[in-house]
Design an enzyme around this catalytic site. Structure first.
Site, PDB file in Angstrom:
ATOM      1  N   ASP A   1      24.199   2.516   3.121  1.00  0.00           N
ATOM      2  CA  ASP A   1      24.962   1.569   3.846  1.00  0.00           C
ATOM      3  C   ASP A   1      24.104   0.381   4.102  1.00  0.00           C
ATOM      4  OD1 ASP A   1      26.792   0.362   5.253  1.00  0.00           O
ATOM      5  OD2 ASP A   1      27.258   1.917   6.760  1.00  0.00           O
ATOM      6  N   ASP A   2      24.376  -0.777   3.934  1.00  0.00           N
ATOM      7  CA  ASP A   2      23.607  -1.800   4.261  1.00  0.00           C
ATOM      8  C   ASP A   2      22.096  -2.150   3.637  1.00  0.00           C
ATOM      9  OD1 ASP A   2      25.658  -2.664   6.026  1.00  0.00           O
ATOM     10  OD2 ASP A   2      24.178  -3.053   7.579  1.00  0.00           O
TER      11      ASP A   2
ATOM     12  N   CYS B   1      31.055  -4.206   4.753  1.00  0.00           N
ATOM     13  CA  CYS B   1      31.153  -2.674   4.603  1.00  0.00           C
ATOM     14  C   CYS B   1      32.493  -2.384   3.838  1.00  0.00           C
ATOM     15  CB  CYS B   1      30.796  -2.123   5.670  1.00  0.00           C
ATOM     16  SG  CYS B   1      29.212  -2.088   6.383  1.00  0.00           S
TER      17      CYS B   1
END
Length: 623
Positions: free
Chosen positions: A125-126, A164
């Site tokens: 994530d990210d 996201c």
């Protein structure tokens, strides 16, 4: 296992007939007709055996139907002959005949299961690629050694939407944001559930005979009451361990196969990255013990905020500064869209905060590195590592101080849209570096290709890059590919200029930190889309409704550029020659010729209207 009632499906050209039997909690699906468009099988031994058996069997033989999969698919003529055997007498078989049928099919299926490759997909994530997270001295050294060095690494991998939830919907379905209709992080609503989600990658994996498992962050609104709560398990997933809402490391809820599981603040029992590692190992142990092909997808919280490192990794990178790219703290930017024209340079306090964010991002990735090592060790011990595709990527990139923005994603710039992507697995030569472009909408088609699906589902906008990494040779002949980058912006903001330095309410501290201490962030350090909405705010807003754009990103031997049109009051345009300007420093829209702008705008218009096969572009080929 407790006995349970299941349905065995025998499919015919015109309808399906259900045969009921009490068994040990298993569901088998067989379709002799789906092989009609299949290419000849790579693994023909069991196919030849079954062909001979059918040729010598009466029309009502219990061998008439078998599971169709890539490693055991009959030729079209054989498939048609099987169809003639599905007569009504077959469905009048006695109970003992049905048991024989199931037993024979199970033997054939178990033999073929060992030949099918497994797929393990890890989605962080990210995680950036331009800020060094995959560097040799970075936090993922073991992952580099175990996966990257033994497989293929894409130097030009991109997210189609740098935020996201829309990005994750694209990954799950192989479809652009304008086709999933998931435009922001308030995502995954009933239209998505009833539409694109029903044709996700897991849906097809089940049809191809895989046992499936999902763990971790799914979509940002998963678990909320208006989309079914934690009781809802998205289609296609046999085993489900889904996080409620956005990324967390402690104090979270998960859906454990539809049952709510509450976790607290104890590292040993609650740290979410480690929970994912353990839960995945449980699934892998069951799948390998039962000798069934598996598809596992895991979405880690790392390295999304709040970035709480495991205790033994806290302060690992204290004192380290984020990379100072050429665009770092370059602000304001009069040649860019409204939001970037309003942002001012970070002061020393915000620079420290950005650096601490960098440190904590790397620290949480250390636990991901441990997780990868544990999975690889298990798969090697189980003897299936060489027959397992291991894919690693992130939902989008990240910026830390670029153009004066404290931290976040959401922008069209290279820091935000470039992602790590690497893969190892059967037929993939070690040590490959590929310059061909690969984008998020390609992931679902590629995974299905790995499983044996010869033709990408018609509604998917992406295409498989598996032929690239499994071909032989070292030279890459690339052709030019164009794809979309799009985003729908945040909350509404006014078009008139507002002072950026409005003070926070009395008693609140400005966002500040000590770069020598990973735990030192104080005050309001939130990069929120409400920051430009007229409320009291900090100095680093990151999003707004007029940060809505659609871009065509083109990459090839002689072309490397991005052209973007904003949906705002100005109809603003940004265009960058990335071959000469890889950090998006100079917007060329005001100096490009009208004909050039018109051509690029028409390309973008075509992509914005595309769906399915007309979104695709032939991939580069090996020479």
């Amino acid at each position: 296992r407790k006995p349970c009632r299941r349905e065995f499906f025998v499919q015919r050209c015109d309808h399906s007939v259900k045969l009921h039997h009490t068994c040990s909690c298993c569901t088998l699906q067989y379709c002799a007709l789906c092989a009609r468009t299949s290419r000849p099988s790579r693994n023909t031994r069991s196919t030849r055996w079954l062909t001979r058996a059918l040729d010598n069997s009466p029309p009502n033989s219990t061998l008439a139907v078998h599971q169709a999969n890539k490693n055991n698919r009959p030729k079209p003529t054989f498939c048609r002959s099987v169809g003639t055997l599905l007569n009504e007498k077959f469905f009048e078989m006695q109970h003992y005949s049905f048991l024989v049928f199931v037993g024979v099919i199970a033997v054939v299926d178990r033999a073929n299961a060992a030949q099918k490759p497994n797929v393990l997909f890890l989605l962080t994530d990210d995680q950036d690629i331009m800020l060094g997270s995959m560097d040799l001295d970075g936090p993922l050294k073991k992952t580099r050694e175990l996966i990257v060095d033994n497989g293929a690494f894409f130097t030009n991998a991109f997210a189609n939407t740098p935020i996201c939830c829309p990005s994750r919907a694209e990954i799950q379905t192989g479809r652009y944001m304008h086709n999933t209709k998931v435009y922001g992080n308030d995502c995954g609503g009933k239209d998505f559930i009833k539409g694109p989600e029903t044709q996700n990658v897991a849906h097809y994996a089940k049809i191809l005979g895989y046992t499936t498992f999902y763990a971790g962050k799914y979509l940002n609104t998963y678990g909320s009451a208006d989309v079914g709560g934690l009781e809802r398990i998205p289609p296609g997933w046999d085993q489900w361990y889904g996080l409620q809402g956005n990324s967390k490391y402690y104090n979270y809820k998960v859906s454990n196969n539809g049952v709510t599981e509450q976790h607290g603040i104890d590292y040993a029992s609650d740290y979410f990255t480690d929970r994912l590692a353990n839960r995945t190992l449980e699934f892998l142990a069951n799948a390998t013990r039962n000798n069934v092909p598996f598809f596992a997808m895991i979405g880690t919280p790392a390295c999304h905020g709040p970035n709480d490192p495991a205790p033994h990794y806290m302060q690992t990178y204290a004192g380290r500064t984020s990379p100072r790219l050429p665009s770092w703290n370059v602000a304001p930017n009069p040649d860019k869209h409204w939001l970037l024209r309003e942002i001012v340079p970070m002061d020393s306090g915000h620079i420290n905060v950005s650096d601490v964010f960098f440190q904590r991002r790397w620290s949480v990735l250390r636990s991901v590195d441990d997780m990868v090592e544990r999975w690889v060790t298990f798969l090697q011990g189980a003897g299936v590592f060489d027959n397992t595709f291991f894919i690693y990527s992130s939902d989008h990139g990240y910026h830390l101080g670029e153009f004066g923005m404290l931290y976040d994603k959401r922008m069209l710039y290279e820091t935000d849209i470039r992602v790590p992507l690497f893969v190892k697995g059967p037929g993939i030569n070690a040590g490959q570096t590929l310059n061909a472009s690969a984008v998020h909408i390609d992931l679902a088609p590629t995974i299905l290709d790995m499983m044996g699906l010869d033709t990408t589902p018609a509604q998917m906008d992406g295409q498989s890059w598996l032929p690239l990494v499994t071909s032989t040779g070292s030279a890459m002949a690339t052709d030019t590919r164009s794809f979309m980058v799009e985003y729908s912006g945040g909350a509404g903001i006014p078009e008139e200029d507002l002072p950026v330095y409005d003070l926070l309410p009395a008693g609140n501290k400005f966002c500040t930190a000590d770069a020598s201490d990973e735990t030192s962030i104080q005050g309001k350090c939130s990069c929120t889309f409400g920051a430009m909405g007229g409320r009291k705010r900090d100095v680093s807003p990151c999003d707004g409704k007029n940060n809505s754009y659609a871009c065509v990103r083109t990459l090839g031997p002689t072309e490397n550029w991005i052209y973007c049109e904003f949906t705002d009051a100005e109809n603003f345009v940004e265009y960058y020659n990335l071959a000469a300007d890889p950090y998006n420093l100079k917007n060329l829209a005001s100096t490009a010729s009208p004909d050039q702008l018109k051509t690029m705008s028409q390309q973008l218009k075509t992509l914005r209207a595309c769906s399915g096969t007309n979104c695709r572009h032939t991939h580069p080929t090996r020479t």
